[in-house]
Motif scaffolding. Structure first.
Motif, PDB file in Angstrom:
ATOM      1  N   ASN A   1       0.830  -1.213   0.000  1.00 19.68           N
ATOM      2  CA  ASN A   1       0.000   0.000   0.000  1.00 19.68           C
ATOM      3  C   ASN A   1       0.859   1.256   0.000  1.00 19.68           C
ATOM      4  O   ASN A   1       0.545   2.236  -0.670  1.00 19.68           O
ATOM      5  N   GLN A   2       1.959   1.224   0.750  1.00 19.36           N
ATOM      6  CA  GLN A   2       2.838   2.396   0.840  1.00 19.36           C
ATOM      7  C   GLN A   2       3.622   2.618  -0.451  1.00 19.36           C
ATOM      8  O   GLN A   2       3.974   3.741  -0.786  1.00 19.36           O
ATOM      9  N   HIS A   3       3.930   1.528  -1.159  1.00 24.19           N
ATOM     10  CA  HIS A   3       4.784   1.625  -2.341  1.00 24.19           C
ATOM     11  C   HIS A   3       4.018   1.330  -3.635  1.00 24.19           C
ATOM     12  O   HIS A   3       4.608   0.920  -4.635  1.00 24.19           O
ATOM     13  N   ALA A   4       2.718   1.567  -3.634  1.00 23.89           N
ATOM     14  CA  ALA A   4       1.889   1.271  -4.806  1.00 23.89           C
ATOM     15  C   ALA A   4       2.329   2.065  -6.037  1.00 23.89           C
ATOM     16  O   ALA A   4       2.172   1.604  -7.164  1.00 23.89           O
ATOM     17  N   LYS A   5       2.899   3.248  -5.819  1.00 26.99           N
ATOM     18  CA  LYS A   5       3.307   4.091  -6.951  1.00 26.99           C
ATOM     19  C   LYS A   5       4.659   3.681  -7.531  1.00 26.99           C
ATOM     20  O   LYS A   5       4.983   4.032  -8.653  1.00 26.99           O
ATOM     21  N   ASP A   6       5.448   2.933  -6.752  1.00 23.98           N
ATOM     22  CA  ASP A   6       6.762   2.466  -7.232  1.00 23.98           C
ATOM     23  C   ASP A   6       6.579   1.056  -7.793  1.00 23.98           C
ATOM     24  O   ASP A   6       6.488   0.079  -7.054  1.00 23.98           O
ATOM     25  N   ALA A   7       6.519   0.948  -9.108  1.00 20.44           N
ATOM     26  CA  ALA A   7       6.189  -0.313  -9.778  1.00 20.44           C
ATOM     27  C   ALA A   7       7.169  -1.437  -9.447  1.00 20.44           C
ATOM     28  O   ALA A   7       6.772  -2.588  -9.290  1.00 20.44           O
ATOM     29  N   THR A   8       8.449  -1.128  -9.329  1.00 20.14           N
ATOM     30  CA  THR A   8       9.453  -2.155  -9.066  1.00 20.14           C
ATOM     31  C   THR A   8       9.264  -2.771  -7.681  1.00 20.14           C
ATOM     32  O   THR A   8       9.232  -3.997  -7.538  1.00 20.14           O
ATOM     33  N   ILE A   9       9.141  -1.931  -6.677  1.00 15.78           N
ATOM     34  CA  ILE A   9       8.953  -2.425  -5.309  1.00 15.78           C
ATOM     35  C   ILE A   9       7.619  -3.153  -5.196  1.00 15.78           C
ATOM     36  O   ILE A   9       7.536  -4.230  -4.606  1.00 15.78           O
ATOM     37  N   TYR A  10       6.582  -2.593  -5.790  1.00 18.57           N
ATOM     38  CA  TYR A  10       5.261  -3.215  -5.743  1.00 18.57           C
ATOM     39  C   TYR A  10       5.294  -4.608  -6.378  1.00 18.57           C
ATOM     40  O   TYR A  10       4.732  -5.564  -5.855  1.00 18.57           O
ATOM     41  N   ALA A  11       5.999  -4.742  -7.505  1.00 14.79           N
ATOM     42  CA  ALA A  11       6.106  -6.034  -8.195  1.00 14.79           C
ATOM     43  C   ALA A  11       6.855  -7.050  -7.329  1.00 14.79           C
ATOM     44  O   ALA A  11       6.467  -8.225  -7.248  1.00 14.79           O
ATOM     45  N   LEU A  12       7.928  -6.609  -6.667  1.00 13.88           N
ATOM     46  CA  LEU A  12       8.683  -7.502  -5.787  1.00 13.88           C
ATOM     47  C   LEU A  12       7.830  -7.972  -4.603  1.00 13.88           C
ATOM     48  O   LEU A  12       7.833  -9.158  -4.255  1.00 13.88           O
ATOM     49  N   LEU A  13       7.101  -7.045  -4.013  1.00 16.80           N
ATOM     50  CA  LEU A  13       6.247  -7.399  -2.874  1.00 16.80           C
ATOM     51  C   LEU A  13       5.116  -8.342  -3.298  1.00 16.80           C
ATOM     52  O   LEU A  13       4.792  -9.296  -2.589  1.00 16.80           O
ATOM     53  N   THR A  14       4.546  -8.094  -4.447  1.00 13.90           N
ATOM     54  CA  THR A  14       3.481  -8.952  -4.965  1.00 13.90           C
ATOM     55  C   THR A  14       4.011 -10.357  -5.235  1.00 13.90           C
ATOM     56  O   THR A  14       3.373 -11.357  -4.899  1.00 13.90           O
ATOM     57  N   ASP A  15       5.209 -10.435  -5.837  1.00 10.36           N
ATOM     58  CA  ASP A  15       5.825 -11.735  -6.100  1.00 10.36           C
ATOM     59  C   ASP A  15       6.134 -12.468  -4.787  1.00 10.36           C
ATOM     60  O   ASP A  15       5.917 -13.682  -4.682  1.00 10.36           O
ATOM     61  N   LEU A  16       6.634 -11.742  -3.807  1.00  9.12           N
ATOM     62  CA  LEU A  16       6.917 -12.330  -2.502  1.00  9.12           C
ATOM     63  C   LEU A  16       5.650 -12.866  -1.860  1.00  9.12           C
ATOM     64  O   LEU A  16       5.617 -13.999  -1.353  1.00  9.12           O
ATOM     65  N   GLN A  17       4.598 -12.081  -1.885  1.00 10.38           N
ATOM     66  CA  GLN A  17       3.320 -12.504  -1.316  1.00 10.38           C
ATOM     67  C   GLN A  17       2.799 -13.758  -2.025  1.00 10.38           C
ATOM     68  O   GLN A  17       2.390 -14.722  -1.376  1.00 10.38           O
ATOM     69  N   GLU A  18       2.847 -13.779  -3.333  1.00 10.15           N
ATOM     70  CA  GLU A  18       2.377 -14.933  -4.106  1.00 10.15           C
ATOM     71  C   GLU A  18       3.230 -16.169  -3.806  1.00 10.15           C
ATOM     72  O   GLU A  18       2.721 -17.274  -3.659  1.00 10.15           O
ATOM     73  N   GLY A  19       4.531 -15.978  -3.682  1.00  6.06           N
ATOM     74  CA  GLY A  19       5.430 -17.091  -3.377  1.00  6.06           C
ATOM     75  C   GLY A  19       5.150 -17.716  -2.025  1.00  6.06           C
ATOM     76  O   GLY A  19       5.184 -18.939  -1.872  1.00  6.06           O
ATOM     77  N   ILE A  20       4.841 -16.891  -1.042  1.00  2.00           N
ATOM     78  CA  ILE A  20       4.524 -17.411   0.293  1.00  2.00           C
ATOM     79  C   ILE A  20       3.183 -18.145   0.265  1.00  2.00           C
ATOM     80  O   ILE A  20       3.047 -19.239   0.807  1.00  2.00           O
ATOM     81  N   GLN A  21       2.199 -17.567  -0.391  1.00  2.00           N
ATOM     82  CA  GLN A  21       0.864 -18.168  -0.420  1.00  2.00           C
ATOM     83  C   GLN A  21       0.834 -19.486  -1.192  1.00  2.00           C
ATOM     84  O   GLN A  21       0.082 -20.380  -0.851  1.00  2.00           O
ATOM     85  N   THR A  22       1.662 -19.621  -2.201  1.00  2.00           N
ATOM     86  CA  THR A  22       1.667 -20.853  -2.997  1.00  2.00           C
ATOM     87  C   THR A  22       2.632 -21.898  -2.439  1.00  2.00           C
ATOM     88  O   THR A  22       2.633 -23.035  -2.892  1.00  2.00           O
ATOM     89  N   GLY A  23       3.469 -21.511  -1.504  1.00  2.00           N
ATOM     90  CA  GLY A  23       4.429 -22.454  -0.939  1.00  2.00           C
ATOM     91  C   GLY A  23       5.760 -22.482  -1.647  1.00  2.00           C
ATOM     92  O   GLY A  23       6.656 -23.249  -1.281  1.00  2.00           O
TER      93      GLY A  23
END
Length: 125
Positions: A100-122
Motif C-alpha cells: 500500500n505504501q509503495h503502490a506508486k513504485d512499480a518495481t517495489i510493488y512487483a517484488l512485494l506482490t511476487d513475494l506474497q504470491e510465493g509465500i501463499q503458494t508455498g
C-alpha cells in the motif's frame, strides 16, 4: 509428586539459570535445546538432572513441551519474556502494508506482490 505449594514457589537460582539458558537458546536458534545440550551447558553429570529441572519448569508453568517431539521446548506467557516469533500471517500483513505504501513504485510493488504470491503458494517457505 509435586504439590501445589511447590508449584507456587518462585524459581530456585538453578531453575532460573536453566530457564534463562532455554530462553536464550530459543531466541538464538529458533528452536528449543535438547536435554543433553542443557546438561552439557551446566556440566551436569547426567542428562537426568537437566530433565528434572526442565520437568519442574514445565510443572511450574514456565515451559511447554510437546510429547513425542524433539526440540519442542517453548516458553509460556508466565515468565513475562517475549521471544520474537514471525508467523506467515504476520509476514503477509507486513507485505500488504508495504504494498500500500509503495503502490506508486512499480518495481517495489512487483517484488512485494511476487513475494506474497510465493509465500501463499508455498514456493517460498
Amino acid at each position: 509428586m509435586t504439590t501445589k505449594s511447590t508449584l507456587d514457589k518462585p524459581l530456585s537460582r538453578r531453575q532460573q539459570e536453566v530457564y534463562d539458558f532455554v530462553a536464550d537458546f530459543i531466541e538464538s536458534n529458533g528452536y528449543g535445546p535438547s536435554i543433553r545440550e542443557i546438561a552439557d551447558a551446566f556440566m551436569f553429570a547426567s542428562a537426568s538432572t537437566a530433565f528434572k529441572h526442565v520437568e519442574t519448569l514445565i510443572c511450574k508453568g514456565y515451559l511447554n513441551h510437546k510429547a513425542g517431539g524433539v526440540r519442542t521446548l517453548s516458553l509460556t506467557d508466565k515468565s513475562g519474556k517475549k521471544i520474537a516469533m514471525v508467523s506467515q500471517a504476520g509476514v503477509l500483513d507486513w507485505i500488504s502494508q508495504q504494498s500500500n505504501q509503495h503502490a506508486k513504485d512499480a518495481t517495489i510493488y512487483a517484488l512485494l506482490t511476487d513475494l506474497q504470491e510465493g509465500i501463499q503458494t508455498g514456493r517460498i517457505c
